[in-house]
Scaffold this motif. Structure first.
Motif, mmCIF file in Angstrom:
data_model
loop_
_atom_site.group_PDB
_atom_site.id
_atom_site.type_symbol
_atom_site.label_atom_id
_atom_site.label_comp_id
_atom_site.label_asym_id
_atom_site.label_seq_id
_atom_site.Cartn_x
_atom_site.Cartn_y
_atom_site.Cartn_z
ATOM 1 N N SER A 25 1.419 6.111 2.497
ATOM 2 C CA SER A 25 0.510 6.025 3.643
ATOM 3 C C SER A 25 1.150 6.420 4.966
ATOM 4 O O SER A 25 0.455 6.806 5.890
ATOM 5 C CB SER A 25 -0.026 4.599 3.782
ATOM 6 N N ILE A 26 2.463 6.287 5.062
ATOM 7 C CA ILE A 26 3.118 6.475 6.355
ATOM 8 C C ILE A 26 4.188 7.563 6.331
ATOM 9 O O ILE A 26 4.281 8.369 7.243
ATOM 10 C CB ILE A 26 3.739 5.152 6.842
ATOM 11 N N ASN A 27 5.007 7.619 5.285
ATOM 12 C CA ASN A 27 6.156 8.524 5.289
ATOM 13 C C ASN A 27 5.857 9.906 4.718
ATOM 14 O O ASN A 27 5.703 10.866 5.448
ATOM 15 C CB ASN A 27 7.322 7.924 4.495
ATOM 16 N N HIS A 28 5.819 10.002 3.391
ATOM 17 C CA HIS A 28 5.713 11.297 2.739
ATOM 18 C C HIS A 28 4.285 11.816 2.649
ATOM 19 O O HIS A 28 4.058 13.010 2.592
ATOM 20 C CB HIS A 28 6.317 11.220 1.328
ATOM 21 N N GLN A 29 3.350 10.912 2.603
ATOM 22 C CA GLN A 29 1.934 11.278 2.571
ATOM 23 C C GLN A 29 1.250 10.438 3.640
ATOM 24 O O GLN A 29 0.986 9.268 3.446
ATOM 25 C CB GLN A 29 1.345 10.967 1.188
ATOM 26 N N VAL A 30 0.969 11.046 4.775
ATOM 27 C CA VAL A 30 0.437 10.314 5.921
ATOM 28 C C VAL A 30 -1.085 10.261 5.859
ATOM 29 O O VAL A 30 -1.740 11.282 5.666
ATOM 30 C CB VAL A 30 0.891 10.961 7.246
ATOM 31 N N ASP A 31 -1.637 9.070 6.042
ATOM 32 C CA ASP A 31 -3.083 8.890 6.139
ATOM 33 C C ASP A 31 -3.445 8.958 7.624
ATOM 34 O O ASP A 31 -3.217 8.005 8.367
ATOM 35 C CB ASP A 31 -3.470 7.534 5.550
ATOM 36 N N PRO A 32 -3.976 10.094 8.100
ATOM 37 C CA PRO A 32 -4.245 10.265 9.525
ATOM 38 C C PRO A 32 -5.203 9.220 10.106
ATOM 39 O O PRO A 32 -4.994 8.744 11.216
ATOM 40 C CB PRO A 32 -4.856 11.666 9.632
ATOM 41 N N GLY A 33 -6.237 8.863 9.359
ATOM 42 C CA GLY A 33 -7.181 7.869 9.847
ATOM 43 C C GLY A 33 -6.540 6.513 10.045
ATOM 44 O O GLY A 33 -6.754 5.840 11.055
ATOM 45 N N LEU A 34 -5.720 6.123 9.084
ATOM 46 C CA LEU A 34 -5.016 4.853 9.182
ATOM 47 C C LEU A 34 -4.035 4.873 10.347
ATOM 48 O O LEU A 34 -3.915 3.903 11.097
ATOM 49 C CB LEU A 34 -4.283 4.555 7.875
ATOM 50 N N MET A 35 -3.331 5.988 10.522
ATOM 51 C CA MET A 35 -2.379 6.095 11.628
ATOM 52 C C MET A 35 -3.090 6.080 12.981
ATOM 53 O O MET A 35 -2.585 5.523 13.955
ATOM 54 C CB MET A 35 -1.522 7.355 11.493
ATOM 55 N N LEU A 36 -4.276 6.683 13.045
ATOM 56 C CA LEU A 36 -5.041 6.647 14.294
ATOM 57 C C LEU A 36 -5.443 5.217 14.635
ATOM 58 O O LEU A 36 -5.314 4.785 15.777
ATOM 59 C CB LEU A 36 -6.275 7.544 14.195
#
Length: 83
Positions: A25-36
């Motif tokens: 979710s954060i490092n190798h495969q980022v979830d843009p919606g979650l990060m926003l």
């Protein structure tokens, strides 16, 4: 932030010694919606301190720090790890 808690509980892996693996979710495969969502939450917590920059570690912090900086409308600076 409830969405982040749920994601960690669902996909996070406790490696022991205080290490939580969250690369899906954060490092190798980022979830843009979650990060926003994370960036907006972090920005709301620091909105009143007069921040002029967001500083993060080079490794895992760039994605949430970027969305925090965007929300606060300030530059992002990341610290590199060197030996």
């Amino acid at each position: 932030m409830q969405a982040l808690k749920e994601r960690i509980l669902c996909k996070g892996e406790n490696l022991g010694s205080g290490i939580l693996k969250v690369d899906t979710s954060i490092n190798h495969q980022v979830d843009p919606g979650l990060m926003l969502e994370a960036g907006k939450e972090l920005a709301s917590r620091f909105a009143d301190v007069g921040a002029t920059k967001v500083l993060t570690a080079e490794i895992s912090g760039i994605a949430p720090a970027l969305t925090t900086a965007l929300t606060l409308n300030v530059p992002l600076v990341y610290a590199r790890k060197t030996k």
